[in-house]
Design a protein around this motif. Sequence first.
Motif, short mmCIF file in Angstrom:
data_model
loop_
_atom_site.label_atom_id
_atom_site.label_comp_id
_atom_site.label_asym_id
_atom_site.label_seq_id
_atom_site.Cartn_x
_atom_site.Cartn_y
_atom_site.Cartn_z
N GLU A 149 0.97 -1.20 0.13
CA GLU A 149 -0.11 0.17 -0.03
C GLU A 149 0.60 1.29 0.37
O GLU A 149 0.31 2.38 -0.17
CB GLU A 149 -1.47 0.32 0.66
CG GLU A 149 -2.32 -1.22 1.02
CD GLU A 149 -2.88 -1.25 2.60
OE1 GLU A 149 -4.15 -1.82 2.29
OE2 GLU A 149 -2.15 -0.53 2.84
N PRO A 210 -10.91 -8.37 1.29
CA PRO A 210 -11.55 -6.44 0.83
C PRO A 210 -10.14 -5.60 0.46
O PRO A 210 -10.28 -5.58 -0.68
CB PRO A 210 -12.74 -6.19 2.68
CG PRO A 210 -13.08 -7.74 3.08
CD PRO A 210 -11.54 -8.29 2.44
N GLN A 213 -8.43 -6.99 -2.12
CA GLN A 213 -9.15 -6.69 -3.87
C GLN A 213 -8.69 -4.86 -3.95
O GLN A 213 -9.15 -4.88 -4.88
CB GLN A 213 -10.43 -6.59 -3.87
CG GLN A 213 -10.05 -8.42 -3.24
CD GLN A 213 -11.89 -9.59 -3.18
OE1 GLN A 213 -12.27 -8.06 -3.95
NE2 GLN A 213 -11.85 -10.37 -2.43
N ALA A 214 -8.91 -3.83 -2.77
CA ALA A 214 -8.66 -2.43 -3.13
C ALA A 214 -7.58 -2.27 -3.61
O ALA A 214 -7.70 -1.22 -4.67
CB ALA A 214 -9.26 -1.84 -2.02
N GLY A 217 -7.76 -3.15 -7.21
CA GLY A 217 -8.04 -2.18 -8.11
C GLY A 217 -7.25 -1.23 -8.14
O GLY A 217 -7.26 -0.58 -9.64
N ARG A 218 -6.69 -0.82 -7.17
CA ARG A 218 -5.72 0.95 -7.80
C ARG A 218 -4.47 0.76 -8.64
O ARG A 218 -4.29 1.35 -9.37
CB ARG A 218 -5.05 1.54 -6.29
CG ARG A 218 -5.82 1.54 -4.93
CD ARG A 218 -5.47 2.16 -3.75
NE ARG A 218 -4.73 2.80 -2.98
CZ ARG A 218 -4.22 3.13 -2.85
NH1 ARG A 218 -4.16 2.09 -1.56
NH2 ARG A 218 -2.92 3.97 -2.25
#
Length: 340
Positions: A149, A210, A213-214, A217-218
């Motif tokens: 992240e 979740p 998966q987020a 998506g980014r």
Amino acid sequence: FFFFFSLLIVCLLLFFFFFFQAEDGIRDFCLSRGLGDVYKRQGMKTQYSLLLLLLLLGFTQCKSPAAKPDRISDEALMDTLQRRTFNYFWEGAEPNSGLACERIHIDGIYPEDDQNVVTTGGSGFGIMAVLAGIDRGYVTREEGLARMERIVSFLETADRFHSAYPHWWFGDTGRVKPFGQKDNGGDLVETAFLMQGLLAVHQYYINGSPAEQALAGRIDTLWREVDWNFYRRNDQNVLYWHWSPEYGWEMNFPVHGYNECLIMYILAAASPTHSIPAAVYHEGWAEKGAIVDPHKVEDIELHLRYQGCEAGPLFWAHYSFLGLDLISYTHLTLPTIRGV
């Protein structure tokens, strides 16, 4: 062996010399200086006995040069290599971006004040190493996700040029650091190396929690934004390595094969938003089949024309295949290429 054997003989001679001196002193009490001297010589006798024991033990541990080294299993060797590679990219990452430093000086001295410079392609390789470390449990899945992240957050705001990344950034600011005077913009090859690492992370997380998966998506957004077609330089059937907002196309480097850049053409063809026509691959990379050039180097059969030399360095065969399974792409003007 001769050295250790000679050393043992010398030590044994010294031992017996001093041992019997101590023994004589104990037997001849009247010649000693008293009972204390006798006790002292008894202690010496004990010490020399212990010394002999230690020497014998040490000698038995000496291995012959012809002795076979201890073997390590293939699994243990692979784990050692993966763990050390992982540690390099995990512990040596630039703190703000989480990406791979261009240089790490163990002494902490950076004469060019470049300790915060991060590399795009190297970070793509590092991302894949970290991913392997997550899967092997070197860090927890949560720790791995946090690092990914941080990396993606940096990439979302760092300098891009038609959504292609430069060769270097300053990791603390995200601003481009020129690789050369005119190389201060997009580097499509380095972008491809980074993107193949990110796509591996995307596939790893796409069916996860979740939060995972987020993040996938980014990453998909970054992937879709790269304008591979722009780097055809006015719709030519070839991809160019560099573009600069200040110097435009002055680097003038159309990329032909074979070299480390195959993954750039494959990703450009696979893009869901800025895909290049097949002719760009066939005419640009493969140059209408001229890339195929069977020849021998040091009696080893090679099948491709290498740019500027008879046989390229090993990284030409490494970089693209971190993320590319060549067997799945044998139809791309490579029908006669075996073992590449």
